[in-house]
Design a protein around this motif. Structure first.
Motif, PDB file in Angstrom:
ATOM      1  N   LEU A 116      -8.320  20.496  -2.121  1.00 47.46           N
ATOM      2  CA  LEU A 116      -8.083  19.653  -1.794  1.00 47.46           C
ATOM      3  C   LEU A 116      -7.894  18.906  -3.255  1.00 47.46           C
ATOM      4  O   LEU A 116      -8.236  18.718  -4.639  1.00 47.46           O
ATOM      5  N   GLY A 157     -14.910  16.918   4.561  1.00 41.27           N
ATOM      6  CA  GLY A 157     -14.671  17.947   5.752  1.00 41.27           C
ATOM      7  C   GLY A 157     -15.509  17.693   6.998  1.00 41.27           C
ATOM      8  O   GLY A 157     -16.929  17.054   7.114  1.00 41.27           O
ATOM      9  N   ARG A 336     -16.128  20.673  -1.433  1.00 43.33           N
ATOM     10  CA  ARG A 336     -14.968  20.124  -0.296  1.00 43.33           C
ATOM     11  C   ARG A 336     -14.993  22.303   0.663  1.00 43.33           C
ATOM     12  O   ARG A 336     -15.420  22.903   0.189  1.00 43.33           O
ATOM     13  N   VAL A 338     -12.975  21.967   3.258  1.00 41.43           N
ATOM     14  CA  VAL A 338     -11.703  21.544   3.617  1.00 41.43           C
ATOM     15  C   VAL A 338     -10.296  22.701   4.130  1.00 41.43           C
ATOM     16  O   VAL A 338      -9.600  22.421   4.863  1.00 41.43           O
TER      17      VAL A 338
END
Length: 489
Positions: A116, A157, A336, A338
């Motif tokens: 990220l 996310g 994160r 993602v």
């Protein structure tokens, strides 16, 4: 057309992608009819099979058992040999495989967290959700403890991994005793300081990647209050609502959100105290934030203290755009979630941008699309970390179709050493304490017995308790292998 000798295949990775590749080959008409005989070995760096299904999915998902049961049935037939605790490139090189197998399929998945790219993401207190998942699933290659000292935690996310990790952070440790979590994970979650988990998505509630089931599961844990911001729903137009209703999955998810929001607003208007979905007292809150684009992780003295987001919206063409409005949140930790990213393998062509082995239709390629004879890829390391089990099976069909074409066209170089046990002798000579299916069966029984001897918060036997230490896993497996061998001799 085919050689009278058995076709020897090595698969690197014993998760769904590897198992389904081997199973797809076994189900081809040529193999089922006996026209082509196959000897297949599946290797894994872990002592256990099943890959991401065992070590990458939250343990409170009932559907995991169905997937593992299917994989277990395939590997337990005996026509596909499992060899665990063998690391490709270290314990077994590409050259050593090439000597003993006519073809190799790489199905090593994608285990790392995708990056990220925002300032402050490397501050202390910033984590990858995939690493957290590996910890609470008892992966032996990850630390035994996890820092859970933050009261307010962000999950960046809007996919199923974000929901899994957020649910695990907000659920009580006692409730998780109904699952197979290891003792160290239970102790860590029991002592966690978490009071509020914030899940942030760049798009709106109608653009999440959640599944309807996992959305509903968010409200199941006792003591957890779902908190929504009415503002996140105000900018949805009548035209967008028509689009939502036209898609069954999206409509179910959106209806769940709206139901939660309506109940939240009713309680606020009546001045009622908030409760969990069961009417019980609130111990933790799970906040779902939409239309938030990550801008910066805020820190002091090298440690996370918050995060800045820009509010977003969809323009007239449906593209996501920033509004210019910045919002800061006080946070003690940031995760994160993602996406995943595949890791490079020694000597195997790799695209670092996409995190995949370079390939065309499963054929591993070098240079400008030049296939390497006898080398293939399947699953996330082939196409990137998207899609579920169904997509992995489709991948396997394509990869095995390429393999069968190459076998028929005679473009593969036959292995020199065709002794099926040659690879086991090689590993023995190297001192590699590999595990087998018999070893897994022993470890599986051992973990189930540990669970049966313990109880959950309601006094019921636990389904299993995972062994975490690699040395312990290997010891139980190797003892089981020896016991099985002795009983057969």
């Amino acid at each position: 057309m085919f050689s009278p000798q058995p076709f020897r295949l090595a698969v690197i990775g014993a998760g769904p992608a590897g198992v389904y590749a081997a199973e797809t080959l076994a189900r081809t008409p040529e193999v089922k009819s006996g026209e082509l005989e196959v000897e297949c070995d599946i290797f894994d760096a872990l002592p256990t099979p099943f890959g991401l299904i065992r070590y990458g999915v939250a343990p409170d998902h009932p559907r995991i058992k169905g997937i593992i049961t299917a994989l277990h049935r395939i590997l337990g037939r005996g026509d596909i040999r499992f060899i665990g605790d063998v690391e490709f490139g270290t314990d077994l090189t590409f050259e050593e495989l090439h000597e003993r197998y006519d073809a190799v399929i790489f199905a090593t998945g994608a285990l790392k967290d995708a990056d990220l790219d925002v300032p402050g993401i490397d501050l202390e207190g910033s984590f990858g959700a995939a690493d957290f998942v590996a910890w609470y699933d008892g992966n032996p290659d990850y630390p035994r403890t996890w820092p859970l000292t933050a009261e307010h935690v962000a999950m960046i996310g809007n996919g199923n991994v974000a929901l899994d990790a957020a649910r695990m952070l907000s659920k009580s440790a006692d409730e998780l005793l109904r699952t197979e979590i290891p003792a160290n994970v239970y102790e860590g979650l029991q002592d966690a300081a978490t009071t509020d988990v914030h899940v942030f998505g760049r798009r709106g509630p109608a653009q999440t990647k959640f599944s309807p089931l996992e959305t509903r599961e968010l409200a199941h844990p006792r003591g957890v209050q779902i908190v929504l911001d009415p503002r996140d729903f105000e900018q949805i137009t009548d035209a967008e609502r028509e689009v939502i209703r036209a898609d069954k999955r999206t409509d179910q998810i959106f209806a769940t959100f709206e139901g939660w929001l309506a109940e939240q607003q009713r309680r606020e208007a009546a001045g009622d105290e908030p409760t969990d979905a069961h009417g019980g007292p609130v111990q933790r809150r799970l906040h779902l934030h939409f239309w938030h684009r990550p801008v910066e992780v805020l820190g002091e003295d090298g440690t996370v203290v918050g995060m800045r987001f820009e509010r977003t919206r969809l323009d007239d063409g449906g593209a996501l755009v920033g509004t210019g409005e910045m919002v800061d949140y006080d946070l003690g930790a940031v995760y994160r979630a993602v996406g995943y990213h595949g890791s490079e393998l020694p000597g195997v062509p790799y695209d670092p941008r996409r995190g995949v082995i370079t390939n065309e239709a499963g054929r591993v390629t070098r240079g400008v699309g030049e296939p390497i004879p006898g080398v293939y890829a399947n699953g996330w390391i082939k196409r990137g970390p998207v899609g579920l089990i169904g997509a992995t099976k489709s991948d396997a069909v394509e990869t095995i179709s390429s393999l069968m074409t190459d076998i028929k066209d005679g473009v593969l170089t036959p292995a020199v050493d065709r002794d099926a046990d040659s690879v086991l002798r090689l590993l023995d000579d190297k001192g590699v304490a590999y595990t087998t299916w018999d070893g897994w069966m022993a470890l599986d029984a051992h973990e189930v017995a540990r669970g049966a001897a313990a109880t959950d918060a309601d006094g019921e036997p636990r389904p299993r308790i995972k062994v975490v230490e690699r040395e312990d896993m290997v010891q139980v497996a190797r003892d089981g292998m020896k016991e099985t061998a002795d009983s057969r001799s």
